[in-house]
Design a protein around this motif. Structure first.
Motif, PDB file in Angstrom:
ATOM      1  N   VAL A  73      33.161 110.455  76.964  1.00  0.00           N
ATOM      2  CA  VAL A  73      32.645 108.947  77.446  1.00  0.00           C
ATOM      3  C   VAL A  73      31.992 108.218  76.344  1.00  0.00           C
ATOM      4  CG1 VAL A  73      32.001 109.549  79.883  1.00  0.00           C
ATOM      5  CG2 VAL A  73      30.363 110.134  78.279  1.00  0.00           C
ATOM      6  N   SER A  74      31.887 106.869  76.282  1.00  0.00           N
ATOM      7  CA  SER A  74      31.229 105.944  75.492  1.00  0.00           C
ATOM      8  C   SER A  74      29.763 105.769  75.815  1.00  0.00           C
ATOM      9  CB  SER A  74      32.123 104.822  74.942  1.00  0.00           C
ATOM     10  OG  SER A  74      32.287 103.957  76.193  1.00  0.00           O
ATOM     11  N   ILE A  75      29.152 105.122  74.958  1.00  0.00           N
ATOM     12  CA  ILE A  75      27.708 104.697  75.258  1.00  0.00           C
ATOM     13  C   ILE A  75      28.121 103.555  76.294  1.00  0.00           C
ATOM     14  CG2 ILE A  75      25.826 103.348  74.584  1.00  0.00           C
ATOM     15  CD1 ILE A  75      25.841 104.878  72.053  1.00  0.00           C
ATOM     16  N   LEU A  76      28.787 102.800  76.202  1.00  0.00           N
ATOM     17  CA  LEU A  76      28.915 101.676  76.943  1.00  0.00           C
ATOM     18  C   LEU A  76      29.274 102.101  78.519  1.00  0.00           C
ATOM     19  CD1 LEU A  76      28.729  98.716  77.126  1.00  0.00           C
ATOM     20  CD2 LEU A  76      31.289  98.322  76.669  1.00  0.00           C
ATOM     21  N   ASP A  77      30.513 103.120  78.460  1.00  0.00           N
ATOM     22  CA  ASP A  77      30.686 103.815  79.741  1.00  0.00           C
ATOM     23  C   ASP A  77      29.739 104.405  80.546  1.00  0.00           C
ATOM     24  OD1 ASP A  77      33.354 103.151  79.173  1.00  0.00           O
ATOM     25  OD2 ASP A  77      33.775 105.017  78.194  1.00  0.00           O
ATOM     26  N   SER A  78      28.739 105.036  79.884  1.00  0.00           N
ATOM     27  CA  SER A  78      27.551 105.847  80.498  1.00  0.00           C
ATOM     28  C   SER A  78      26.747 104.680  80.819  1.00  0.00           C
ATOM     29  CB  SER A  78      27.034 106.549  79.385  1.00  0.00           C
ATOM     30  OG  SER A  78      26.322 106.117  78.340  1.00  0.00           O
ATOM     31  N   ALA A  79      26.429 103.777  80.110  1.00  0.00           N
ATOM     32  CA  ALA A  79      25.617 102.761  80.609  1.00  0.00           C
ATOM     33  C   ALA A  79      25.963 101.960  82.061  1.00  0.00           C
ATOM     34  CB  ALA A  79      25.308 101.713  79.672  1.00  0.00           C
ATOM     35  N   LEU A 126      21.060  96.158  83.012  1.00  0.00           N
ATOM     36  CA  LEU A 126      20.025  95.988  82.487  1.00  0.00           C
ATOM     37  C   LEU A 126      20.078  97.100  81.471  1.00  0.00           C
ATOM     38  CD1 LEU A 126      17.103  94.894  82.024  1.00  0.00           C
ATOM     39  CD2 LEU A 126      16.508  96.461  84.044  1.00  0.00           C
ATOM     40  N   THR A 127      20.496  98.359  81.615  1.00  0.00           N
ATOM     41  CA  THR A 127      20.557  99.518  80.828  1.00  0.00           C
ATOM     42  C   THR A 127      21.388  99.152  79.613  1.00  0.00           C
ATOM     43  OG1 THR A 127      20.218 100.901  82.630  1.00  0.00           O
ATOM     44  CG2 THR A 127      21.016 102.142  80.641  1.00  0.00           C
ATOM     45  N   ALA A 128      22.632  98.603  79.876  1.00  0.00           N
ATOM     46  CA  ALA A 128      23.305  98.303  78.644  1.00  0.00           C
ATOM     47  C   ALA A 128      22.851  97.086  77.672  1.00  0.00           C
ATOM     48  CB  ALA A 128      24.649  97.711  79.366  1.00  0.00           C
ATOM     49  N   ALA A 129      22.182  96.155  78.498  1.00  0.00           N
ATOM     50  CA  ALA A 129      21.403  95.281  77.388  1.00  0.00           C
ATOM     51  C   ALA A 129      20.299  95.905  76.665  1.00  0.00           C
ATOM     52  CB  ALA A 129      20.864  94.230  78.524  1.00  0.00           C
ATOM     53  N   LEU A 130      19.423  96.864  77.446  1.00  0.00           N
ATOM     54  CA  LEU A 130      18.380  97.345  76.728  1.00  0.00           C
ATOM     55  C   LEU A 130      18.723  98.238  75.444  1.00  0.00           C
ATOM     56  CD1 LEU A 130      16.047  98.229  79.339  1.00  0.00           C
ATOM     57  CD2 LEU A 130      15.852  96.270  77.972  1.00  0.00           C
ATOM     58  N   ILE A 131      19.894  98.865  75.563  1.00  0.00           N
ATOM     59  CA  ILE A 131      20.409  99.983  74.553  1.00  0.00           C
ATOM     60  C   ILE A 131      21.260  99.554  73.506  1.00  0.00           C
ATOM     61  CG2 ILE A 131      19.653 101.987  76.156  1.00  0.00           C
ATOM     62  CD1 ILE A 131      22.366 102.196  76.712  1.00  0.00           C
ATOM     63  N   LEU A 132      21.934  98.286  73.816  1.00  0.00           N
ATOM     64  CA  LEU A 132      23.047  97.745  73.106  1.00  0.00           C
ATOM     65  C   LEU A 132      22.681  96.538  72.684  1.00  0.00           C
ATOM     66  CD1 LEU A 132      26.225  99.349  74.407  1.00  0.00           C
ATOM     67  CD2 LEU A 132      25.063 100.082  72.334  1.00  0.00           C
ATOM     68  N   PHE A 133      22.808  95.522  73.555  1.00  0.00           N
ATOM     69  CA  PHE A 133      22.824  94.060  73.515  1.00  0.00           C
ATOM     70  C   PHE A 133      21.490  93.612  72.904  1.00  0.00           C
ATOM     71  CE2 PHE A 133      25.963  94.621  76.984  1.00  0.00           C
ATOM     72  CZ  PHE A 133      27.084  94.729  76.086  1.00  0.00           C
TER      73      PHE A 133
END
Length: 211
Positions: free
Chosen positions: A84-90, A104-111
């Motif tokens: 899995v990638s980080i985006l897949d897990s988020a 929201l999780t994807a936004a906080l850790i990546l975007f």
């Protein structure tokens, strides 16, 4: 009643941590001005700090994009293997009622970290090149500072470390290239925050042209 004239605001500097006010005195190059009350760095005249921040920001942008694409970790158990990638897990729960939490999780850790780095590049590049600040640079830097508490890449790394300790008892876990990229970008984000002298940036943005 004192006859002493009031000190202009432009001749004062206020500690962002404890609100102590001081008469503005810019230290010599390579030295710091530190709050006597709480030890917060007020001015840091580091040599070529702007260029260093831009270099770190560009590196972090590249690492974030790469970390979102490459495998973060691989798990093997019972003869089955999954990467899995980080985006897949988020976005693991994006198909159900928890889609808002997944986004929201994807936004906080990546975007959010990506947006902060892009804003820093936009604000600092003209300053480093000895040009007038870019249009809207003050607003861009204000947004970058407002997003700083919401950049939680390091929290994600700590959470992953705790989860991996528990998973290793149940399955074989292999760390992918994205894991090391993400660990590196967390260190670089912290380094960027320590290098940046926010007073120097705001002082440079005083010359911003009217929009």
């Amino acid at each position: 009643m004192s006859d002493t004239p009031p000190i202009p605001c432009t001749d004062l500097i206020v500690c962002p941590k404890c609100d102590a006010a001081y008469s503005l005195q810019v230290p010599p190059a390579g030295q710091r001005a530190v709050c006597d009350r709480c030890g917060q760095v007020l001015i840091d005249t580091r040599h070529k700090a702007g260029l260093q921040i831009i270099a770190v920001s560009v590196t972090v942008v590249i690492l974030i994009i790469a970390a979102a694409i490459f495998p973060f970790l691989s798990i093997q158990a019972g003869g089955a293997r999954n990467s899995v990638s980080i985006l897949d897990s988020a976005l693991a729960f994006s198909d159900g009622p928890l889609i808002a939490l997944a986004l929201l999780t994807a936004a906080l850790i990546l975007f959010v970290p990506l947006a902060r780095m892009m804003l820093a590049i936009y604000v600092l590049t003209p300053i480093v090149l000895d040009r007038p600040p870019a249009r809207g640079a003050a607003l861009a830097f204000r947004w970058s500072e407002a997003l700083r508490p919401w950049s939680m890449a390091e929290i994600f790394v700590i959470g992953c470390a705790v989860a991996l300790v528990k998973i290793t008892d149940l399955a074989q876990v292999e760390l992918g290239p994205a894991f090391w990229m993400f660990a590196a970008l967390v260190i670089l984000v912290v380094a960027q925050d320590r290098i940046m002298c926010r007073w120097s940036v705001w002082n440079s943005l005083d010359e911003e042209p009217a929009t």
